[in-house]
Write a protein that holds these residues in place. Structure first.
Motif, PDB file in Angstrom:
ATOM      1  N   ALA A  34       0.838  -1.189   0.000  1.00  0.00           N
ATOM      2  CA  ALA A  34       0.000   0.000   0.000  1.00  0.00           C
ATOM      3  C   ALA A  34       0.878   1.246   0.000  1.00  0.00           C
ATOM      4  N   ARG A  35       0.378   2.323  -0.552  1.00  0.00           N
ATOM      5  CA  ARG A  35       1.192   3.520  -0.803  1.00  0.00           C
ATOM      6  C   ARG A  35       1.600   4.257   0.463  1.00  0.00           C
ATOM      7  N   LEU A  36       0.862   4.062   1.559  1.00  0.00           N
ATOM      8  CA  LEU A  36       1.201   4.721   2.824  1.00  0.00           C
ATOM      9  C   LEU A  36       1.475   3.702   3.929  1.00  0.00           C
ATOM     10  N   GLU A  37       1.901   2.523   3.539  1.00  0.00           N
ATOM     11  CA  GLU A  37       2.176   1.456   4.497  1.00  0.00           C
ATOM     12  C   GLU A  37       3.169   1.923   5.558  1.00  0.00           C
ATOM     13  N   GLY A  38       2.806   1.730   6.823  1.00  0.00           N
ATOM     14  CA  GLY A  38       3.693   2.073   7.917  1.00  0.00           C
ATOM     15  C   GLY A  38       3.652   3.522   8.349  1.00  0.00           C
ATOM     16  N   LYS A  39       2.902   4.361   7.655  1.00  0.00           N
ATOM     17  CA  LYS A  39       2.838   5.781   7.987  1.00  0.00           C
ATOM     18  C   LYS A  39       1.806   6.030   9.095  1.00  0.00           C
ATOM     19  N   ILE A  40       2.070   7.073   9.868  1.00  0.00           N
ATOM     20  CA  ILE A  40       1.135   7.540  10.894  1.00  0.00           C
ATOM     21  C   ILE A  40       0.720   8.949  10.503  1.00  0.00           C
ATOM     22  N   ALA A  41      -0.575   9.192  10.432  1.00  0.00           N
ATOM     23  CA  ALA A  41      -1.084  10.476   9.952  1.00  0.00           C
ATOM     24  C   ALA A  41      -2.038  11.102  10.958  1.00  0.00           C
ATOM     25  N   LEU A  42      -2.055  12.426  10.964  1.00  0.00           N
ATOM     26  CA  LEU A  42      -3.045  13.204  11.717  1.00  0.00           C
ATOM     27  C   LEU A  42      -3.758  14.099  10.712  1.00  0.00           C
ATOM     28  N   VAL A  43      -5.082  13.998  10.662  1.00  0.00           N
ATOM     29  CA  VAL A  43      -5.884  14.782   9.726  1.00  0.00           C
ATOM     30  C   VAL A  43      -6.877  15.609  10.523  1.00  0.00           C
ATOM     31  N   THR A  44      -6.841  16.931  10.367  1.00  0.00           N
ATOM     32  CA  THR A  44      -7.782  17.794  11.081  1.00  0.00           C
ATOM     33  C   THR A  44      -9.061  17.985  10.270  1.00  0.00           C
ATOM     34  N   GLY A  45     -10.119  18.388  10.958  1.00  0.00           N
ATOM     35  CA  GLY A  45     -11.401  18.588  10.287  1.00  0.00           C
ATOM     36  C   GLY A  45     -11.893  17.317   9.634  1.00  0.00           C
ATOM     37  N   ALA A  46     -11.695  16.181  10.317  1.00  0.00           N
ATOM     38  CA  ALA A  46     -11.895  14.875   9.681  1.00  0.00           C
ATOM     39  C   ALA A  46     -13.202  14.194  10.039  1.00  0.00           C
ATOM     40  N   ALA A  47     -14.112  14.893  10.712  1.00  0.00           N
ATOM     41  CA  ALA A  47     -15.396  14.276  11.041  1.00  0.00           C
ATOM     42  C   ALA A  47     -16.295  14.146   9.824  1.00  0.00           C
ATOM     43  N   SER A  48     -16.030  14.956   8.783  1.00  0.00           N
ATOM     44  CA  SER A  48     -16.879  14.925   7.590  1.00  0.00           C
ATOM     45  C   SER A  48     -16.102  15.506   6.412  1.00  0.00           C
ATOM     46  N   GLY A  49     -16.735  15.484   5.247  1.00  0.00           N
ATOM     47  CA  GLY A  49     -16.193  16.158   4.079  1.00  0.00           C
ATOM     48  C   GLY A  49     -14.837  15.668   3.617  1.00  0.00           C
ATOM     49  N   LEU A  50     -14.011  16.610   3.170  1.00  0.00           N
ATOM     50  CA  LEU A  50     -12.708  16.264   2.609  1.00  0.00           C
ATOM     51  C   LEU A  50     -11.811  15.580   3.635  1.00  0.00           C
ATOM     52  N   GLY A  51     -11.830  16.053   4.877  1.00  0.00           N
ATOM     53  CA  GLY A  51     -10.982  15.466   5.898  1.00  0.00           C
ATOM     54  C   GLY A  51     -11.311  14.007   6.143  1.00  0.00           C
TER      55      GLY A  51
END
Length: 258
Positions: free
Chosen positions: A2-19
């Motif tokens: 997978a393209r992000l295998e092993g990565k840890i991400a934080l995404v803001t505004g992620a309850a809906s929409g683009l996030g």
């Protein structure tokens, strides 16, 4: 792999929409994701729908203390951080004369100050994580085509998103000067089919009417889908984009070409 295998991400505004859609795509590409949002319950629910590789966290991006807490939560849950997506934002219409100082400050606090705080406090953990592993990290700031092309009716939003555009370049150059394996780029979407379109509806005007009206302003004739931004985000946060920094990706159906 997978393209992000092993990565840890934080995404803001992620309850809906683009996030939310970016978080879903990141997890689908192998990342573990912390979804944050002012709507903490929504972030937790969106994370639960993704599965065990995701978690939700209540987070006001205008608060420095809450940024410190969110970064600490990513480390506590997943052990570090590779990717930050500064997506949380609002858009309040109004000309320079119509916009109140209170509204001006609120839009800038969320759309620009929140990005500054995210970059400031995420970089040390991304640096720590990537240097320990010999890996690389990414910061992705969601600006807008409105940060490039102005409107007389969006003074605060134009200003804040243009600020995000240039802050992104400053962060990219800072990370490069520190010899960090951290890139920083911005995405500039146009109108997208997200819940924010509900704000454009009125009596006798359906969401399809709104989409058609907005689509007529786009050279391709339609508005975008959340996946259009999500796949761009996957690319810019993957190792495929290791040599891309301080760059802008216009996901605008051709508006910037006019």
């Amino acid at each position: 792999m997978a393209r992000l295998e092993g990565k840890i991400a934080l995404v803001t505004g992620a309850a809906s929409g683009l996030g939310k859609r970016m978080a879903e795509r990141f997890a689908g590409e192998g990342a573990r994701v912390l979804l944050t949002d002012l709507n903490g319950e929504g972030a937790v629910a969106a994370a639960a729908a993704i599965g065990p590789n995701a978690a939700g966290f209540a987070h006001d991006v205008t608060s420095e203390a809450q940024w410190i807490a969110a970064i600490a939560e990513a480390k506590r849950l997943f052990g570090g951080l590779h990717i930050l997506v500064n997506n949380a934002g609002i858009g309040t219409p109004g000309s320079v004369e119509d916009t109140s100082l209170e509204s001006w400050r609120l839009v800038h606090a969320i759309d620009l100050d929140g990005v500054f705080l995210g970059c400031k406090h995420a970089i040390p953990l991304i640096r720590e994580t990537t240097r320990a592993e010999g890996s690389r990290g990414s910061i992705l700031n969601i600006s807008s085509i409105a940060g490039v092309i102005a409107s007389g009716r969006m003074a605060a939003y134009n200003s804040a998103k243009a600020g995000v555009r240039h802050l992104t370049k400053s962060v990219a150059l800072h990370c490069a000067s520190k010899k960090d394996a951290i890139t920083c780029n911005s995405i500039h979407p146009t109108f997208m089919d997200t819940p924010i379109l509900d704000n454009f509806q009125s009596a006798g005007v359906t969401k399809e009417d709104v989409k058609a009206k907005l689509g007529r302003q786009v050279p391709l004739g339609v508005i975008g889908e959340p996946d259009d931004v999500a796949w761009g985000a996957v690319y810019l946060c993957s190792d495929e984009a290791r040599f891309v920094t301080g760059a802008e990706l216009f996901i605008d159906g051709g508006i910037s070409a006019m």
